[in-house]
Design an enzyme around this catalytic site. Structure first.
Site, short mmCIF file in Angstrom:
data_model
loop_
_atom_site.label_atom_id
_atom_site.label_comp_id
_atom_site.label_asym_id
_atom_site.label_seq_id
_atom_site.Cartn_x
_atom_site.Cartn_y
_atom_site.Cartn_z
N LYS A 157 -10.35 29.43 -34.56
CA LYS A 157 -11.04 29.51 -33.27
C LYS A 157 -10.00 29.49 -32.18
O LYS A 157 -9.22 28.54 -32.06
CB LYS A 157 -12.01 28.34 -33.12
CG LYS A 157 -12.68 28.30 -31.76
CD LYS A 157 -13.77 27.25 -31.69
CE LYS A 157 -14.32 27.13 -30.29
NZ LYS A 157 -15.37 26.11 -30.19
N ARG A 192 -8.83 23.98 -23.35
CA ARG A 192 -8.85 23.52 -24.73
C ARG A 192 -7.62 23.96 -25.52
O ARG A 192 -7.63 24.04 -26.74
CB ARG A 192 -10.10 24.07 -25.44
CG ARG A 192 -11.41 23.81 -24.73
CD ARG A 192 -12.56 23.81 -25.70
NE ARG A 192 -13.87 23.84 -25.09
CZ ARG A 192 -14.43 22.85 -24.40
NH1 ARG A 192 -13.73 21.74 -24.19
NH2 ARG A 192 -15.64 22.97 -23.90
N LYS A 238 -13.30 33.30 -34.56
CA LYS A 238 -13.95 33.34 -33.25
C LYS A 238 -12.91 33.46 -32.17
O LYS A 238 -11.95 32.70 -32.23
CB LYS A 238 -14.75 32.05 -33.09
CG LYS A 238 -15.46 31.90 -31.79
CD LYS A 238 -16.18 30.58 -31.72
CE LYS A 238 -16.63 30.40 -30.30
NZ LYS A 238 -16.90 29.05 -29.96
N SER A 284 -20.13 34.62 -26.29
CA SER A 284 -20.89 34.83 -25.06
C SER A 284 -20.26 35.88 -24.14
O SER A 284 -20.96 36.73 -23.60
CB SER A 284 -21.05 33.50 -24.33
OG SER A 284 -19.79 32.92 -24.04
C1 PBG Z 1 -17.94 24.24 -28.80
C2 PBG Z 1 -18.31 25.68 -28.85
C3 PBG Z 1 -18.03 26.64 -27.89
C4 PBG Z 1 -18.59 27.84 -28.34
C5 PBG Z 1 -19.20 27.58 -29.56
N1 PBG Z 1 -19.01 26.23 -29.86
C6 PBG Z 1 -17.36 26.49 -26.58
C7 PBG Z 1 -15.92 26.23 -26.50
O1 PBG Z 1 -15.20 26.16 -27.48
O2 PBG Z 1 -15.48 26.06 -25.36
C8 PBG Z 1 -18.52 29.15 -27.61
C9 PBG Z 1 -19.50 30.19 -28.03
C10 PBG Z 1 -19.61 31.36 -27.12
O3 PBG Z 1 -18.83 31.58 -26.17
O4 PBG Z 1 -20.55 32.13 -27.35
N2 PBG Z 1 -19.06 23.43 -28.99
#
Ligand code: PBG
Length: 326
Positions: free
Chosen positions: A198, A221, A252, A278
């Protein structure tokens, strides 16, 4: 002498039936997982401005939505909760009456085993500082203390009926900590979908609107999610998660990581998921609204590309829309 091309590639592209017959990647409803948001204490679904068509569900609208997705044949949903109260530790993430636990129990009754219920396992929606873990006194995210919290969340989600827990916080050792907690708690059947590779990505912007999360002090992050310049590092992350007991692994974001998806698919035999995030969804909608692209066509093309790269499972906000079209 007339000379001919050695091979005419166009022969097999001539008709829709021929193209269908020779298609390599076949996107199917069976590949799709729909991410869904459920808000605590709301009576009506609330639209999410930066994710057109998506809402923060009420418990009731969530039940209806999951039943509708089941009717479309979508095999899985991934739940995210928006609590009414947040604290430094994110305690609503593991509270027995926390919103995701309540929603999971209700969905289990609603759909039985027809839909795989997955729960995102993280603290960021539940902490008042917006980080994915618990903070040390110096403000950094404390890895090992966070693992203890993740173990509690896993037990709460499993107890509420989750089929799959999906740790997304990118703490070192999170899969091992969760697997051992689940085993000790007797939840041998609960699977782990590890957000294994991720990346720290600007493409999660609309998601943070969806769950009302802002990282304190303009933070980010990058101290736990991967640097998007790195490809080999993803293989190390994924290998660790599989060694720790991950049943499925996820890459991801999706489109920004097609190379990583292909690497992981080649190297491993566990099912590989990709999260079309997203920002990837919002960009398609924004351009389509301006009439610059054909939104539904681009959506299918993008998901097809993720499939072609090697994903077995695609988590996507387009699930419902695309399922109807497949
Ligand atoms: C963390 C999480 C995130 C997403 C999924 N799980 C946010 C992040 O890491 O800041 C993002 C998913 C997306 O952008 O569709 N709980």
């Amino acid at each position: 002498m007339v000379s001919f091309p050695a091979r005419r590639m166009r022969r097999l592209r001539r008709t829709p039936a021929l193209r269908r017959l020779v298609a390599e990647a076949r996107l199917s409803v069976d590949d799709l997982v729909a991410p869904l948001f459920v808000g605590e204490g709301i009576d009506e679904p609330r639209p999410i401005a930066s994710l057109p068509g998506m809402v923060q569900h009420s418990r009731e609208s969530l039940r209806k939505e999951v039943a509708a997705l089941a009717d479309l044949g979508i095999p899985g949903v991934m739940l995210f909760g928006i609590p009414t109260t947040r604290d430094a530790e994110g305690s609503q993430a593991w509270a027995p009456d926390g919103i995701v636990q309540v929603a999971l129990a209700e969905l289990r009754v609603e759909v039985g085993d027809d839909v795989v219920l997955m729960a995102d396992l993280c603290l960021d929606e539940y902490t008042d500082h917006g980080h994915c873990g618990v903070l040390a006194p110096d403000g950094s995210v404390d890895n090992d203390l966070t693992l203890e919290r993740y173990a509690q969340v896993a037990l709460a989600q499993a107890g509420a009926g989750a089929d799959v827990v999906a740790p997304s916080g990118m703490m070192d050792g999170q899969v091992a900590a969760i697997r051992s907690a689940l085993e000790r708690g007797g939840h041998h059947r609960v699977a782990i979908l590890a957000y294994a590779a991720k990346y720290a990505s600007a493409l999660y912007g609309p998601f943070r609107d969806a769950v009302d999360v802002t990282i304190a002090g303009g933070g980010d992050r990058r101290s736990y999610q991967q640097d998007h310049r790195n490809r080999r590092e993803a293989m190390a992350e994924v290998a660790l998660d599989v060694a720790e007991g991950a049943d499925l692994v996820m890459v991801k974001p999706a489109l920004a990581c097609l190379d990583v998806i292909a690497d992981v698919r080649r190297a491993l035999d566990v099912p590989v998921a990709a999260y079309h995030v997203s920002g990837e969804y919002a960009m398609v909608h924004a351009a389509a609204e301006r009439g610059w692209i054909d939104g539904p066509a681009v959506a299918v093309e993008q998901l097809q590309a993720v499939k072609r790269a090697g994903a077995d499972i695609i988590v996507t906000y387009f699930a419902r829309e695309v399922a109807g079209a497949l």
